[in-house]
Scaffold this motif. Structure first.
Motif, PDB file in Angstrom:
ATOM      1  N   ILE A  60       0.847  -1.207   0.000  1.00 31.12           N
ATOM      2  CA  ILE A  60       0.000   0.000   0.000  1.00 31.12           C
ATOM      3  C   ILE A  60       0.877   1.250   0.000  1.00 31.12           C
ATOM      4  N   GLU A  61       1.993   1.179   0.705  1.00 32.11           N
ATOM      5  CA  GLU A  61       2.885   2.345   0.722  1.00 32.11           C
ATOM      6  C   GLU A  61       3.461   2.603  -0.665  1.00 32.11           C
ATOM      7  N   VAL A  62       3.871   1.497  -1.334  1.00 28.89           N
ATOM      8  CA  VAL A  62       4.433   1.656  -2.685  1.00 28.89           C
ATOM      9  C   VAL A  62       3.391   2.267  -3.611  1.00 28.89           C
ATOM     10  N   ILE A  63       2.144   1.761  -3.525  1.00 29.14           N
ATOM     11  CA  ILE A  63       1.084   2.293  -4.397  1.00 29.14           C
ATOM     12  C   ILE A  63       0.913   3.795  -4.132  1.00 29.14           C
ATOM     13  N   CYS A  64       0.891   4.153  -2.840  1.00 30.24           N
ATOM     14  CA  CYS A  64       0.699   5.577  -2.496  1.00 30.24           C
ATOM     15  C   CYS A  64       1.863   6.425  -3.003  1.00 30.24           C
ATOM     16  N   TYR A  65       3.103   5.929  -2.837  1.00 33.51           N
ATOM     17  CA  TYR A  65       4.261   6.707  -3.303  1.00 33.51           C
ATOM     18  C   TYR A  65       4.184   6.914  -4.808  1.00 33.51           C
ATOM     19  N   VAL A  66       3.896   5.822  -5.539  1.00 36.97           N
ATOM     20  CA  VAL A  66       3.872   5.907  -7.011  1.00 36.97           C
ATOM     21  C   VAL A  66       2.790   6.903  -7.451  1.00 36.97           C
ATOM     22  N   LEU A  67       1.591   6.784  -6.850  1.00 38.54           N
ATOM     23  CA  LEU A  67       0.497   7.690  -7.222  1.00 38.54           C
ATOM     24  C   LEU A  67       0.867   9.143  -6.940  1.00 38.54           C
ATOM     25  N   HIS A  68       1.432   9.346  -5.753  1.00 40.10           N
ATOM     26  CA  HIS A  68       1.777  10.690  -5.318  1.00 40.10           C
ATOM     27  C   HIS A  68       2.785  11.315  -6.287  1.00 40.10           C
ATOM     28  N   TRP A  69       3.860  10.585  -6.575  1.00 41.21           N
ATOM     29  CA  TRP A  69       4.915  11.129  -7.442  1.00 41.21           C
ATOM     30  C   TRP A  69       4.417  11.317  -8.871  1.00 41.21           C
ATOM     31  N   THR A  70       3.574  10.382  -9.348  1.00 43.56           N
ATOM     32  CA  THR A  70       3.048  10.532 -10.716  1.00 43.56           C
ATOM     33  C   THR A  70       2.195  11.795 -10.804  1.00 43.56           C
ATOM     34  N   CYS A  71       1.311  11.978  -9.822  1.00 42.74           N
ATOM     35  CA  CYS A  71       0.445  13.168  -9.841  1.00 42.74           C
ATOM     36  C   CYS A  71       1.291  14.438  -9.837  1.00 42.74           C
ATOM     37  N   MET A  72       2.347  14.427  -9.048  1.00 37.90           N
ATOM     38  CA  MET A  72       3.166  15.641  -8.948  1.00 37.90           C
ATOM     39  C   MET A  72       3.936  15.897 -10.244  1.00 37.90           C
ATOM     40  N   VAL A  73       4.407  14.812 -10.889  1.00 40.59           N
ATOM     41  CA  VAL A  73       5.114  15.007 -12.171  1.00 40.59           C
ATOM     42  C   VAL A  73       4.141  15.607 -13.177  1.00 40.59           C
ATOM     43  N   VAL A  74       2.902  15.091 -13.204  1.00 38.62           N
ATOM     44  CA  VAL A  74       1.899  15.629 -14.128  1.00 38.62           C
ATOM     45  C   VAL A  74       1.653  17.103 -13.798  1.00 38.62           C
ATOM     46  N   PHE A  75       1.479  17.397 -12.518  1.00 38.22           N
ATOM     47  CA  PHE A  75       1.219  18.785 -12.121  1.00 38.22           C
ATOM     48  C   PHE A  75       2.377  19.711 -12.522  1.00 38.22           C
ATOM     49  N   ASN A  76       3.596  19.210 -12.367  1.00 40.53           N
ATOM     50  CA  ASN A  76       4.764  20.051 -12.674  1.00 40.53           C
ATOM     51  C   ASN A  76       4.956  20.289 -14.173  1.00 40.53           C
ATOM     52  N   THR A  77       4.418  19.384 -14.983  1.00 41.51           N
ATOM     53  CA  THR A  77       4.733  19.484 -16.422  1.00 41.51           C
ATOM     54  C   THR A  77       3.520  19.805 -17.308  1.00 41.51           C
ATOM     55  N   TYR A  78       2.301  19.505 -16.858  1.00 40.25           N
ATOM     56  CA  TYR A  78       1.129  19.641 -17.727  1.00 40.25           C
ATOM     57  C   TYR A  78       0.904  21.099 -18.147  1.00 40.25           C
ATOM     58  N   LYS A  79       0.913  21.319 -19.441  1.00 42.66           N
ATOM     59  CA  LYS A  79       0.690  22.650 -20.041  1.00 42.66           C
ATOM     60  C   LYS A  79       1.636  23.716 -19.469  1.00 42.66           C
ATOM     61  N   VAL A  80       2.853  23.308 -19.193  1.00 36.73           N
ATOM     62  CA  VAL A  80       3.851  24.284 -18.734  1.00 36.73           C
ATOM     63  C   VAL A  80       4.635  24.739 -19.952  1.00 36.73           C
ATOM     64  N   SER A  81       4.568  26.021 -20.271  1.00 39.74           N
ATOM     65  CA  SER A  81       5.193  26.455 -21.524  1.00 39.74           C
ATOM     66  C   SER A  81       6.564  27.085 -21.319  1.00 39.74           C
ATOM     67  N   ASN A  82       6.848  27.605 -20.147  1.00 43.57           N
ATOM     68  CA  ASN A  82       8.177  28.211 -19.975  1.00 43.57           C
ATOM     69  C   ASN A  82       8.704  27.961 -18.556  1.00 43.57           C
ATOM     70  N   GLU A  83       9.940  28.405 -18.342  1.00 44.70           N
ATOM     71  CA  GLU A  83      10.595  28.123 -17.050  1.00 44.70           C
ATOM     72  C   GLU A  83       9.913  28.835 -15.886  1.00 44.70           C
ATOM     73  N   ARG A  84       9.425  30.027 -16.173  1.00 43.32           N
ATOM     74  CA  ARG A  84       8.743  30.818 -15.133  1.00 43.32           C
ATOM     75  C   ARG A  84       7.567  30.040 -14.553  1.00 43.32           C
ATOM     76  N   GLU A  85       6.803  29.471 -15.502  1.00 50.65           N
ATOM     77  CA  GLU A  85       5.623  28.721 -15.079  1.00 50.65           C
ATOM     78  C   GLU A  85       6.017  27.474 -14.282  1.00 50.65           C
ATOM     79  N   ALA A  86       7.086  26.833 -14.784  1.00 48.27           N
ATOM     80  CA  ALA A  86       7.559  25.621 -14.088  1.00 48.27           C
ATOM     81  C   ALA A  86       7.978  25.964 -12.657  1.00 48.27           C
TER      82      ALA A  86
END
Ligand code: FAD
Length: 521
Positions: A60-86
């Motif tokens: 369960i911990e592994v599932i939570c870690y994977v979900l958490h990190w995947t969501c954050m990677v998506v949040f950090n990169t989705y529709k980010v057009s420049n460094e400022r936004e990132a």
């Protein structure tokens, strides 16, 4: 709408979802037993690796870690057009992860309020802390690339980042020097908060508002916590409101037994602990705050609770050398915390303890036998298996009180004390009808099998380790050194035929002995 608002809403919603899931899971325990058992057996209990490792998460911990990190990677990169936004996304993510850590104040209090065990609370705390540090680092790296000159804001941001990174590395020092860890942690948090406030001062956006909300929530939860403590600590004694005081101090070997007045307003259940501060200036006691289990209590006219304190290297050692310092001293208690363990609904209760694990198991044993006496329990069999190399007089007396209780059915309770270090001609000695002394380490599999073969079996197992509490159709409780806990966990998971529930207590004694195989009695 500002992406930050989206993010804040998403973040708060996910917190609510986690809380809701926890509540539903609690409900599922009663309503949808098979699903809950399947989840426990296949997702919650099994660890990823076999054996003892420094880092061995459960599935369960592994599932939570994977979900958490995947969501954050998506949040950090989705529709980010420049460094400022990132950079700004990373900043939002940092703040959002810090919010629950800052507003909560004290970890035990938050875990208790959310209805989760201390170890699960700690896992969340660490996961959020690490993510905040990573996001903070990403934000700083991007921002520093195009900074022409160093403003106060930039410098404050760097100080905030350094404190955050230091906070992330600090847990490694926890078991080595707890007091230093705690003070450093608090100083770093204060430094971080001040630096962050300076860093976000010129901004007029949601980040600043979120910091302000976090501060308000921190003040509100702290006020509630202290109000609760004041209410619990000032109790009517001889018609006056007084602080609780130590009424009895006994020293036995390298343990102290403290007898305290038990206020009627306190309801401490097995599996729970409280934080003790002795209000004495010598040895810096007034600044020390340590968790202890209420090992025994008397519900007479003058209700009392007893704490067993084993000397370690720090404060506990200093008070063992000067027990006179404690007599009649006032104390400050904070609690109760930790998830209560209710064993009365299980047909068979098996308690595994090793060493000081008995401090946490004895209250479970006392509570379930008391419930049996007043016919409020379904329990038909209780077995306590205790691996130990010493038999403290006071513990012996308390256990004997339970054994001698004539209101208990003679077949209800069985006690097997494993003393592997004493060599005798016969491996198993009987002491009366209910007690066996075994000069070997316990064989967990045989113990479980013999209870499962019993006609009335419904088992729960409880243990102390972070990953090692189980319950089954028979009820089992483990409060033991890591090797014994691991063994109980493995054996419980192997038994598919029966419903079994393992409980994980918050108190885990330090590892002292290693063992394998052994015998059962
Ligand atoms: C939920 C819980 C219940 C406990 N119940 C009992 C009990 O009934 N009887 C008993 O003898 N011991 C119990 N302990 C352990 C007890 O809290 C520590 O032995 C005690 O705090 C050690 O104090 P010290 O200054 O001598 O520690 P040190 O010798 O400095 O450290 C020994 C160990 O205790 C840990 N520790 C030290 N201070 C704290 C603290 N304030 N909070 C958490 N961990 C700390 C350290 O990380 C280290 O692993 C319990 C611990 C927990 C977490």
């Amino acid at each position: 709408m500002d992406p930050a608002i989206y993010f804040s809403i998403a973040f708060l919603t996910s917190l609510c979802i986690i809380w809701l899931c926890l509540q539903l899971f609690g409900l599922a325990t009663h309503v949808w037993g098979p699903i809950e058992r399947w989840l426990r057996r296949h997702i919650i209990l099994p660890q990823v690796l076999d054996g003892q490792y420094l880092f061995n998460p459960t599935r369960i911990e592994v599932i939570c870690y994977v979900l958490h990190w995947t969501c954050m990677v998506v949040f950090n990169t989705y529709k980010v057009s420049n460094e400022r936004e990132a950079a700004s996304r990373a900043a939002y993510a940092t703040i959002a992860h810090l919010l629950p850590l800052v507003c909560s104040g004290q970890l035990s209090f938050v875990s208790y309020s959310f209805g989760i065990s201390g170890s699960v609370g700690l896992s969340f705390h660490e996961a959020f802390g690490w993510m905040a540090a990573v996001q903070g680092a990403v934000h700083s790296i991007i921002e520093l690339q195009d900074k022409g000159h160093w403003t106060v804001q930039t410098k404050a941001g760097l100080v905030a980042l350094c404190s955050l990174l230091a906070l992330s590395c600090l847990p490694f020092a926890r078991s080595l020097a707890y007091e230093i860890f705690l003070v450093t942690h608090q100083l770093l948090v204060i430094t971080f908060a001040l630096a962050l406030w300076l860093h976000v001062q010129p901004l007029n956006n949601i980040v600043r508002r979120l910091c302000f909300i976090a501060l308000l929530l921190f003040i509100a939860t702290s006020c509630y916590r202290y109000a609760r403590q004041i209410y619990g600590n000032f109790v009517p004694i001889r018609k006056r409101m007084r602080l609780i005081e130590i009424e009895e101090v006994r020293k036995q070997d390298d343990s102290l037994i403290l007898g305290l007045h038990l206020p009627r307003s306190w309801r401490i259940r097995p599996g729970q602990h409280l934080y003790l501060t002795v209000l004495v200036f010598r040895s810096g006691s007034i600044l020390q705050r340590h968790p202890f289990t209420v090992t025994w209590w008397n519900a007479s006219q003058e209700p009392r609770m007893y704490l067993m304190i084993r000397a370690q290297r720090g404060w506990t050692k200093s008070i063992l050398d000067r027990p006179d310092l404690l007599k009649s001293r006032k104390v400050w208690l904070d609690g109760p915390y930790g998830m209560p363990v209710c064993l009365e609904n299980y047909g068979t209760v098996i308690l595994f303890a090793s060493g000081d694990g008995i401090f946490a198991q004895l209250p479970c044993l006392k509570a379930v036998t008391e419930a049996c006496k007043i016919s409020r329990a379904r329990t038909r069999r209780i077995k306590l298996i205790w691996l130990t190399n010493e038999f403290n007089e006071q513990l012996r007396e308390w256990i004997q009180t339970i054994l001698d209780d004539e209101d208990l059915h003679p077949d209800l309770l069985d006690l097997c004390i494993h003393e592997p270090n004493t060599q005798m001609s016969s491996k198993v000695e009987s002491r009366g009808r209910r007690v066996k002394i075994v000069h070997d380490v316990p064989n967990v599999r045989r113990y479980l099998q013999s209870e499962l073969n019993h006609p009335e079996t419904e088992i729960a197992v409880t243990g102390e380790s972070r990953h090692n509490h189980y319950s089954a159709i028979a009820d089992e409780i483990v409060s033991a050194y890591p090797v014994l806990r691991q063994s109980v966990r493995n054996e419980v998971l192997k038994i598919n035929k029966f419903q079994m529930r393992l409980f994980e207590l918050d108190y885990q004694p330090n590892d002292k002995d290693q063992y394998d195989s052994g015998i059962s009695a």
